[in-house]
Design a protein around this motif. Structure first.
Motif, PDB file in Angstrom:
ATOM      1  N   VAL A  34      41.317  65.405 -20.504  1.00 48.38           N
ATOM      2  CA  VAL A  34      41.137  64.383 -21.794  1.00 48.38           C
ATOM      3  C   VAL A  34      40.690  64.673 -23.163  1.00 48.38           C
ATOM      4  O   VAL A  34      41.421  64.347 -23.999  1.00 48.38           O
ATOM      5  N   ALA A  35      39.560  65.622 -22.870  1.00 52.50           N
ATOM      6  CA  ALA A  35      39.150  65.980 -24.348  1.00 52.50           C
ATOM      7  C   ALA A  35      40.488  66.647 -25.248  1.00 52.50           C
ATOM      8  O   ALA A  35      40.543  65.779 -26.444  1.00 52.50           O
ATOM      9  N   ALA A  36      41.370  67.125 -24.493  1.00 51.89           N
ATOM     10  CA  ALA A  36      42.854  67.500 -25.133  1.00 51.89           C
ATOM     11  C   ALA A  36      43.472  66.521 -25.650  1.00 51.89           C
ATOM     12  O   ALA A  36      44.040  66.851 -26.634  1.00 51.89           O
ATOM     13  N   ALA A  37      43.903  65.727 -24.452  1.00 48.18           N
ATOM     14  CA  ALA A  37      44.485  63.897 -25.163  1.00 48.18           C
ATOM     15  C   ALA A  37      44.137  63.566 -26.040  1.00 48.18           C
ATOM     16  O   ALA A  37      44.390  62.285 -26.980  1.00 48.18           O
ATOM     17  N   ALA A  38      42.273  63.298 -26.624  1.00 47.87           N
ATOM     18  CA  ALA A  38      42.029  62.281 -27.045  1.00 47.87           C
ATOM     19  C   ALA A  38      42.071  62.897 -28.277  1.00 47.87           C
ATOM     20  O   ALA A  38      42.066  62.005 -29.516  1.00 47.87           O
ATOM     21  N   SER A  39      42.067  63.775 -29.229  1.00 50.76           N
ATOM     22  CA  SER A  39      42.861  65.132 -30.338  1.00 50.76           C
ATOM     23  C   SER A  39      43.830  63.827 -30.226  1.00 50.76           C
ATOM     24  O   SER A  39      44.191  64.584 -32.103  1.00 50.76           O
ATOM     25  N   ARG A  40      45.272  63.963 -29.708  1.00 49.62           N
ATOM     26  CA  ARG A  40      45.880  63.342 -30.241  1.00 49.62           C
ATOM     27  C   ARG A  40      46.674  61.634 -30.440  1.00 49.62           C
ATOM     28  O   ARG A  40      45.075  61.241 -29.909  1.00 49.62           O
ATOM     29  N   ALA A  41      46.820  61.025 -31.281  1.00 50.35           N
ATOM     30  CA  ALA A  41      46.650  59.688 -31.038  1.00 50.35           C
ATOM     31  C   ALA A  41      48.499  59.100 -31.086  1.00 50.35           C
ATOM     32  O   ALA A  41      49.025  59.542 -31.619  1.00 50.35           O
ATOM     33  N   THR A 343      48.332  61.799 -23.933  1.00 46.81           N
ATOM     34  CA  THR A 343      48.559  61.709 -22.383  1.00 46.81           C
ATOM     35  C   THR A 343      47.585  63.278 -21.819  1.00 46.81           C
ATOM     36  O   THR A 343      47.730  63.850 -21.904  1.00 46.81           O
ATOM     37  N   ALA A 344      46.495  62.495 -20.909  1.00 50.78           N
ATOM     38  CA  ALA A 344      45.966  62.975 -20.179  1.00 50.78           C
ATOM     39  C   ALA A 344      46.280  63.437 -18.323  1.00 50.78           C
ATOM     40  O   ALA A 344      46.064  64.674 -18.393  1.00 50.78           O
ATOM     41  N   ALA A 345      46.877  62.336 -18.126  1.00 54.69           N
ATOM     42  CA  ALA A 345      47.019  62.603 -16.907  1.00 54.69           C
ATOM     43  C   ALA A 345      48.545  61.960 -16.510  1.00 54.69           C
ATOM     44  O   ALA A 345      48.935  60.907 -16.915  1.00 54.69           O
ATOM     45  N   TYR A 346      49.781  62.917 -16.173  1.00 60.15           N
ATOM     46  CA  TYR A 346      50.725  62.630 -15.176  1.00 60.15           C
ATOM     47  C   TYR A 346      50.697  61.675 -14.365  1.00 60.15           C
ATOM     48  O   TYR A 346      50.295  62.948 -12.961  1.00 60.15           O
ATOM     49  N   VAL A 347      51.237  60.717 -13.046  1.00 58.72           N
ATOM     50  CA  VAL A 347      51.071  60.812 -11.463  1.00 58.72           C
ATOM     51  C   VAL A 347      52.850  60.558 -11.411  1.00 58.72           C
ATOM     52  O   VAL A 347      53.355  59.953 -12.394  1.00 58.72           O
TER      53      VAL A 347
END
Length: 541
Positions: A34-41, A343-347
């Protein structure tokens, strides 16, 4: 012999985890993703298109709120996707969407960061026979097959984004209403389908209208990549896929060899030196083709009826002028998704999990962090009709996956007072009489001919095989005497393992929505979804 990668991965097999760590199981790893994804927009251009695309769907204040959040720094996404099948395609489409929603909620609660569920409409595929039909269980006989029956379905290579439903959808809806219209809660769902599935409507539009209505309260956001406004945003990925095709294919081939050596198979075959993008030489709505290298700077269009070819310069020129001529393959689509979205996660389902086992070198090559890979929820619906059959036959849901002949033999063994011994007893008695004699003969001959022991072993193995076949036939014959039992078992197998496959891969939503209500069944699925699990669960409406 190869193993199922997804099954091995879900049970924590170290061989599988060496290719795809199960980070989804660990709270600390989820927080890192989540932290890694939050750095992108989300770019303003993409957000504008998302807002416009979702404005055409069922009204949803929750979706509007999610779109607003996507415009803010620090918001992340949980993404899932599926081909736009008729009447939503297999049941697992609903399960995927519900899994993304519940995973997004869980990540929000765990990390305090807003997390938005997004459904990627897979409209760039061209495999129409996979999506142009749906199956509905019936009380007796074979399932009802509803199909669009496009005459060119088997040969069409155009992206399904441009395919309209056609007149046969009316016939399919009529058959569905005839089959399900008497169910107590059918009216709402059938009317929803009839409003969306009109002959002139594109397949993707009908699919999105229905799924967005079902998950309006949850605010599921939809993204259709087949949009002229998005094509320039996809161009950089396609450019790299063309210009760096050899290096990418080599890295993926090496990964494929490693998977094979570990006992797994490649989910997607890698063509040496070929880009992962498709090209449509006749325009965006035309047939799409893979590219194979023929000489430096030249590519053949695989399966093109005239054996056409194209140069790298021509491809890059088209990419500059009309990027919508390019479409993704199964392996490049996740890269496009994670370039566009935080994207933090792909289902994903079993096939997609296997894709990601191949993809680590590609993420590394492009300098992208790989998201969490989260298994979708898996359900088996045990409605009242199914439970009644299970009770009458004295079987558990897991028993029904046993081969039919074995089940018939087991049921025959339960028959009492008819003068027939259980098949297991017959086999034990026959083998019990023969095995000691073979053993004595082997001992007696050992001093005369040492090789005789091997002959005895082979004979015993052959006899056991032959006896098993004979006893299975005996069991079937006894069981067939009770035709009611046979009919009940076949009905039960039709409900739970249609065509020998899991129920969720074969049947579509209409049967369950008409019996238990669209929202009622959806709520049952949402409540049963256990984020970050992947275990098979039973639903009992």
């Amino acid at each position: 012999m190869t193993s199922s990668f997804s099954s091995a991965w879900l049970r924590g097999d170290p061989r599988a985890l060496s290719f795809l760590p199960d980070r989804f199981r660990h709270r600390a790893s989820r927080a890192e993703a989540v932290a890694a994804a939050a750095s992108r927009a989300v770019s303003p251009a993409l957000l504008d298109v998302l807002v416009a695309q979702n404005a055409r769907l069922a009204p949803s204040p929750a979706r509007e709120r999610h779109l607003e959040l996507l415009g803010r720094p620090g918001t992340v996404a949980v993404v899932t996707g599926q081909q736009v099948g008729l009447f939503l395609g297999p049941l697992f489409t609903l399960y995927k969407a519900a899994s993304a929603i519940t995973a997004a909620r869980a990540l929000t609660e765990e990390t305090g960061r807003p997390c938005v569920p997004i459904f990627w409409l897979q409209t760039e595929d061209h495999d129409l026979p996979e999506i142009d039909h749906c199956l509905t269980p019936r009380g007796t006989g074979e399932p009802l097959r509803s199909a669009l029956e496009h005459p060119d379905a088997a040969t069409s290579r155009a992206p399904v984004a441009y395919r309209r439903l056609g007149e046969n959808v009316t016939r399919a809806l009529t058959a569905l209403r005839a089959e399900l219209g008497r169910e107590s809660l059918a009216a709402e769902h059938l009317e929803l389908l009839e409003r969306a599935y009109r002959p002139e409507a594109p397949m993707v539009e009908a699919f999105a209208q229905v799924l967005s209505a079902i998950f309006a309260d949850e605010g599921l956001v939809f993204l259709d990549p087949r949009d002229a406004r998005l094509a320039p945003l996809a161009a950089p990925i396609h450019r790299r896929a063309i210009e760096e095709a050899s290096a990418i294919a080599s890295a993926l081939a090496e990964r494929g060899n490693a998977l094979t050596e570990a006992g797994f198979s490649e989910q997607v075959h890698i063509r040496p030196g070929s880009p992962l993008s498709f090209f449509s030489p006749e325009g965006p709505e035309g047939a799409r083709y893979r590219l194979d290298p023929t000489a430096p700077g030249s590519w053949s269009l695989v399966s093109h009826p005239e054996g056409a070819s194209v140069t790298t310069a021509e491809l890059l020129g088209w990419l500059e002028r009309e990027p919508l001529r390019f479409t993704t393959s199964a392996l490049v689509r996740p890269l496009l998704q994670d370039t566009w979205l935080p994207t933090a996660a792909y289902v994903g389902g079993p096939g997609e999990i296997a894709y990601f086992a191949q993809l680590a070198p590609l993420y590394q090559h492009l300098g992208l962090p790989m998201p969490l890979v989260v298994p979708r929820a898996r359900f088996r619906v045990l409605d009242d009709r199914t439970r009644s059959l299970l009770d009458k036959l004295g079987l558990s849901p897991d028993d029904v996956s046993t081969p039919r002949d074995e089940l018939l033999a087991r049921l025959a063994a339960r028959s009492a007072g008819e003068g027939f011994d259980p098949p297991e007893a017959v086999e034990a008695r026959l083998m019990g009489a023969l095995a000691p004699e073979l053993s004595r003969l082997g001992e007696r001959m050992a001093t005369l001919d040492p090789s005789f022991a091997h002959a005895i072993e082979r004979t015993e193995e052959s006899v056991r095989t032959a006896l098993s076949r004979l006893v299975a036939k005996y069991g079937r014959a006894v069981a067939q005497r009770d035709q009611v039992t046979v009919e009940r078992l076949d009905r039960l197998r039709t409900y739970l393992v249609p065509q020998g496959a899991p129920q969720e891969r074969i049947y579509s939503l209409p049967y369950y929505a008409c019996r238990f209500g669209t929202r009622g069944f959806t709520r049952l699925v949402l409540e049963a979804c256990e984020p970050f699990s992947g275990e098979l669960k039973d639903l009992k409406p």
